[in-house]
Design an enzyme around this catalytic site. Structure first.
Site, PDB file in Angstrom:
ATOM      1  N   LYS A  67      46.976  10.898 -35.557  1.00 23.91           N
ATOM      2  CA  LYS A  67      47.286  12.269 -36.000  1.00 23.91           C
ATOM      3  C   LYS A  67      48.686  12.349 -36.591  1.00 23.91           C
ATOM      4  CE  LYS A  67      44.362  14.297 -32.344  1.00 23.91           C
ATOM      5  NZ  LYS A  67      44.404  14.916 -31.002  1.00 23.91           N
ATOM      6  N   TYR A 191      37.976  12.106 -39.510  1.00 20.21           N
ATOM      7  CA  TYR A 191      38.720  12.168 -38.239  1.00 20.21           C
ATOM      8  C   TYR A 191      38.291  11.048 -37.282  1.00 20.21           C
ATOM      9  CZ  TYR A 191      40.315  13.949 -33.722  1.00 20.21           C
ATOM     10  OH  TYR A 191      40.887  14.061 -32.480  1.00 20.21           O
ATOM     11  N   VAL A 261      44.158   8.469 -26.551  1.00 18.48           N
ATOM     12  CA  VAL A 261      43.318   8.144 -25.387  1.00 18.48           C
ATOM     13  C   VAL A 261      42.904   6.674 -25.324  1.00 18.48           C
ATOM     14  CG1 VAL A 261      42.361  10.429 -24.837  1.00 18.48           C
ATOM     15  CG2 VAL A 261      41.192   8.964 -26.495  1.00 18.48           C
TER      16      VAL A 261
HETATM   17  O1  DON Z   1      39.139  13.514 -30.654  1.00 14.13           O
HETATM   18  C1  DON Z   1      39.170  12.829 -29.646  1.00 14.13           C
HETATM   19  O2  DON Z   1      38.800  13.242 -28.563  1.00 14.13           O
HETATM   20  C2  DON Z   1      39.729  11.417 -29.765  1.00 14.13           C
HETATM   21  N1  DON Z   1      39.300  10.795 -30.980  1.00 14.13           N
HETATM   22  C3  DON Z   1      41.216  11.417 -29.739  1.00 14.13           C
HETATM   23  C4  DON Z   1      41.794  12.154 -28.564  1.00 14.13           C
HETATM   24  C5  DON Z   1      43.081  11.603 -28.115  1.00 14.13           C
HETATM   25  O3  DON Z   1      43.448  10.484 -28.393  1.00 14.13           O
HETATM   26  C6  DON Z   1      43.853  12.453 -27.181  1.00 14.13           C
HETATM   27  N2  DON Z   1      45.055  11.791 -26.771  1.00 14.13           N
HETATM   28  N3  DON Z   1      45.564  11.471 -25.809  1.00 14.13           N
END
Ligand code: DON
Length: 311
Positions: A67, A191, A261
């Protein structure tokens, strides 16, 4: 001040021995396959020296760290378009929260929660060329890291696309409010593919160097963003980069940082260092548990903090 090389290997040894490592993300099935035993750390100092330890060269899913690069790309194209759609306020909510978006008329609080990131990604997405958005983000990280082999992990992208119903809900809701303008499907696909970019700590730390040096990539001398924009991006990382744990991260570490994540965190000590850490076990808020602890140890030992005038 501590010797950086000794410190980096000491922190890695301490983290590798930790019994409580947090839980690996399993809501994206492909990420659940990664062992919580990994730990990698790379610090690139102001002289360009790289100090590394552990799994510094193992690639992992950068997830929400992407992001940050999507935001840099979108701001470089059209900053007004970004700030017309997305705010700059910490959310105090989970990264994938839906409730705040409805309460606030479809305008995401900031570019780092999922809703805000989807709105930014929509700006990079072309309905005519669904690969254009992720292509632009890949070009940026490849040039910053000096490594053309950086790529999206197709299995991770597919795994998230198959299960990403919350993100689909966020994108459709923003489409209804005109915050997402293009095709929802193209935006989501971009995304999921940007989140599935795989990078090592070394590549990530290299890609972050411009944020530590006023927007100039010290490896190439190229201006990536203006000094003012760089300060603002760092401000957003500090206030919003760890979602509803951003205050706690600022309290403990005191550096701008963006987590994902997959267990990666890119942290910036302005004027001092670009730091990437990876440990896949997460806190309940979805940020790397040992990654945060390692950064806390490092920042404390080096005196690195945006709140330390002597650092
Ligand atoms: O959109 C999502 O849920 C994952 N692709 C990315 C979320 C994420 O990395 C949150 N961070 N800690």
């Amino acid at each position: 001040m501590a010797d950086l090389a000794t410190l980096v290997s000491g922190i890695a040894a301490e983290m590798q021995a930790m019994p409580h490592r947090g839980a690996v993300a399993d809501y994206i099935p492909e990420l659940a396959k990664v062992s919580a035993d990994h730990f990698g750390l790379v610090v690139i100092d102001a002289d360009g020296q790289e100090h590394s330890a552990g799994d510094a060269d193992t690639r992992f899913s950068i997830q929400s760290v992407s992001k940050l690069f999507a935001l840099v790309e979108a701001l470089n194209r059209d900053p007004d378009a970004v700030w017309r759609r997305v705010g700059r306020e910490p959310s105090g909510s989970a990264f994938n929260s839906i409730v705040q978006l409805e309460a606030e008329g479809g305008r995401p609080r900031n570019p780092f929660i999922n809703a805000g990131a989807l709105a930014v990604t929509d700006l990079l997405t072309s309905d005519d060329d669904p690969r254009a958005g992720v292509g632009a983000i890949l070009r940026l990280v490849r040039s910053l890291a000096g490594d053309d082999s950086i790529a999206t992990d197709g299995a991770v992208a597919y795994s998230e696309a198959a299960t990403g119903h919350r993100n689909a809900a966020l994108a459709h809701f923003m489409k209804a409010h005109g915050v997402v303008r293009g095709s929802v499907e193209a935006c989501l696909s971009t995304y999921f593919h940007q989140c599935a970019i795989a990078m090592s700590c070394r590549q990530l730390a290299r890609a972050g160097r411009f944020l530590a040096h006023g927007g100039i990539d010290p490896a190439s001398g190229r201006t990536i963003t203006s000094p003012e924009r760089t300060r603002r991006i760092n401000a957003l990382m500090l206030t919003c980069g760890h979602y509803d744990a951003s205050g706690e991260f600022a309290f403990r570490v005191g550096l701008p940082a963006k987590s994902g994540v997959g267990g990666g965190i890119l942290a910036i000590a302005p004027g001092r260092a670009s730091i990437a850490v990876w440990s896949p076990g997460l806190s309940p808020q979805g940020n790397s548990l040992l990654g945060t602890l390692a950064l806390e140890r490092l920042a404390h030992a080096m005196g690195w903090s945006v709140f330390n005038p002597d650092a």
